[in-house]
Motif scaffolding. Structure first.
Motif, short mmCIF file in Angstrom:
data_model
loop_
_atom_site.label_atom_id
_atom_site.label_comp_id
_atom_site.label_asym_id
_atom_site.label_seq_id
_atom_site.Cartn_x
_atom_site.Cartn_y
_atom_site.Cartn_z
N UNK A 74 0.83 -1.21 0.00
CA UNK A 74 0.00 0.00 0.00
C UNK A 74 0.87 1.26 0.00
N UNK A 75 1.98 1.21 0.74
CA UNK A 75 2.83 2.38 0.84
C UNK A 75 3.43 2.77 -0.50
N UNK A 76 3.74 1.78 -1.33
CA UNK A 76 4.27 2.08 -2.66
C UNK A 76 3.26 2.89 -3.47
N UNK A 77 2.00 2.50 -3.41
CA UNK A 77 0.95 3.24 -4.12
C UNK A 77 0.74 4.62 -3.52
N UNK A 78 0.78 4.72 -2.20
CA UNK A 78 0.62 6.01 -1.54
C UNK A 78 1.73 6.98 -1.94
N UNK A 79 2.95 6.47 -2.05
CA UNK A 79 4.08 7.29 -2.47
C UNK A 79 3.87 7.78 -3.90
N UNK A 80 3.45 6.88 -4.78
CA UNK A 80 3.21 7.27 -6.17
C UNK A 80 2.10 8.31 -6.27
N UNK A 81 1.08 8.15 -5.44
CA UNK A 81 -0.04 9.10 -5.46
C UNK A 81 0.42 10.48 -5.02
N UNK A 82 1.21 10.54 -3.96
CA UNK A 82 1.68 11.85 -3.49
C UNK A 82 2.60 12.50 -4.51
N UNK A 83 3.38 11.69 -5.20
CA UNK A 83 4.24 12.23 -6.26
C UNK A 83 3.39 12.82 -7.39
#
Length: 484
Positions: free
Chosen positions: A284-293
């Motif tokens: 989930x954190x990988x997706x959250x990082x991509x979303x914030x980027x």
């Protein structure tokens, strides 16, 4: 069971050796018990594997020290009793706090044991493998990652000078990269990739964080790595967060923010002989990082699409159904906290009242997510009209997905300080290293950080401060929102 106990004893002996070797390389390890001599440890078959078992145990010790403290320091939980730390709930961060001291030294023990595994134990083991080497590198990287996330400054070696979080993030990234390159085991490799993504994220290295996140998603789209607890076979390696939010029952020590009620308790005693494992790294954190980027780049449509992917992923995660009727939200002050599914919650004064966030417990069984959960829906994502609205919704998702994992405090920019004990024993520690550096936009409301008002006659609850909105309002600050 006996084998595990032997592994713990072995690891403790290695840990003692590693501390002595780091602090004074001219001394020799000379324990009273001849069965724990250096010769009995080094160069033996499976010594690397046993040391890695010891590192898993030490990680449980680390999590047992800091996770509940970080949750108390955030807006996630209100500490209503005296059994757990009474200072951090109002952001009273001090160098004399024994809990902070214990956290610092458990992280140091994790680092030094992993370094001994990498530099001494592993190379002397005739059965040593590249994957074991990669795991040692991972644990060293993790020790630096936690140092940076939880502390403003911290030594990176025994008797060393205090290093800023940026230096620890750089060290973490280096060790994670080495581990990922060395590993052939998929779980170890993705662990290192997720460590890279997380360290680069908090360090503000947007491109590198997204690259590592993409690689992790491609390698294992359902990845979770847990902190493992083993109450039966070790001393004090229970899930202390589970104690705080569930196992002490009607004491009601930590009460969740009402908008997070449906996610609590994440850990329970469904298995009386084994505490529930705690997520450490998850995809989930990988997706959250991509979303914030994507939000930082102004790509609102892309960010909305990623949010929907996260919602779909969270829906696949396991839940636990158990009897939570012994727990009470208002035992000490009846009627002061919401404890019924008819309650509606506003995230701040004047905000819309939302239902479905508070659940009934007195009826018996409840169903709670054990890895990730969220109240965010596709419709809420579609309703986003600006980048700030998207960022606020994203931080709500981060808050919900990482609840009871000790992550929210770092997202708020709140950190611990070097222990006074370290200062007294280490001539390289300066007075300023023990001085807290905290965001003024939270210290100014510290006494109200997880405050609420609740009307038990209308069943309406209002949260005093929407911390996600405050984070977004201060997104250009160095304390929060690493990509802005």
């Amino acid at each position: 069971m006996l084998k595990n106990k032997i592994n713990w004893i072995f690891a403790i002996a290695i840990l003692a050796l590693s501390f002595q070797a780091c602090e004074d390389p001219d001394t020799t390890f000379d324990p009273i018990n001849p069965d724990l001599s250096e010769d009995a440890i080094l160069g033996t078959s499976q010594s690397a594997a046993r040391t890695l078992n010891g590192l898993e145990r030490q990680l449980a010790e680390v999590a047992g020290e800091y996770v509940h403290l970080a949750e108390i320091a955030s807006d996630n939980y209100d500490n209503t009793q005296t059994f757990f730390n009474q200072f951090l709930d109002i952001l009273n961060v001090t160098s004399t706090d024994n809990d902070i001291n214990d956290t610092q030294f458990e992280i140091a023990r994790l680092r030094e044991l992993a370094k001994s595994g990498l530099n001494i134990i592993g190379p002397g083991d005739p059965n040593y493998t590249a994957d074991q080497e990669a795991e040692f590198l991972f644990f060293i990287g993790l020790s630096h990652l936690l140092s940076a996330e939880l502390f403003t400054v911290l030594p990176a070696e025994p008797q060393g000078a205090a290093q800023p979080a940026s230096a620890h993030y750089a060290l973490a990234i280096d060790f994670f990269e080495q581990g990922a390159a060395k590993a052939s085991n998929p779980a170890t490799q993705v662990s290192c990739l997720m460590g890279q993504a997380r360290a680069n994220y908090y360090a503000g290295n947007q491109a590198a964080a997204v690259t590592a996140a993409d690689a992790a998603i491609a390698a294992d789209p359902g990845f979770v790595r847990f902190v493992k607890f083993d109450v039966l076979n070790g001393a004090r390696i229970d899930n202390e967060m589970q104690n705080a939010i569930h196992d002490r029952g009607s004491f009601d020590d930590l009460q969740p923010l009402p908008r997070l009620d449906f996610l609590d308790p994440k850990y329970n005693d469904d298995n009386a002989s084994q505490d529930i494992d705690m997520p450490l790294l998850k995809i989930e954190e990988a997706h959250l990082i991509k979303c914030e980027a994507a939000i930082a780049d102004g790509a609102l449509g892309t960010a909305q699409s990623i949010m929907k992917d996260i919602i779909a992923l969270v829906a696949t995660r396991p839940t636990s159904t158990f009897d939570d009727s012994v727990e009470d939200r208002t035992e000490r002050n009846p009627g002061t906290r919401p404890d019924s599914s008819i309650v509606v919650v506003a995230s701040s004064p004047g905000a819309a009242l939302v239902g479905g966030l508070v659940i009934d417990r007195k009826v018996g069984n409840v169903t709670i997510p054990t890895v990730s959960g969220t109240s965010v829906t596709d419709a809420m994502v579609d309703a986003v009209g600006s980048e700030d609205e998207a960022l606020e919704l994203l931080y709500l998702m981060r808050q919900e997905i990482f609840i009871a994992e000790g992550r929210r405090m770092t997202d708020m920019g709140v950190k611990f300080v070097v222990s006074e004990i370290e200062q007294l024993a280490n001539a390289n520690i300066k007075v300023e290293d023990t001085t807290p550096v905290l965001p003024s936009f939270f210290t100014s409301i510290a006494a109200e950080l997880d405050g609420i008002t609740y009307d038990a006659t209308t069943f309406e609850c209002t949260i005093t401060h929407d911390v996600n909105a405050i984070i977004v309002a201060n997104k250009t600050s160095d304390f929060v929102c690493p990509f802005h």
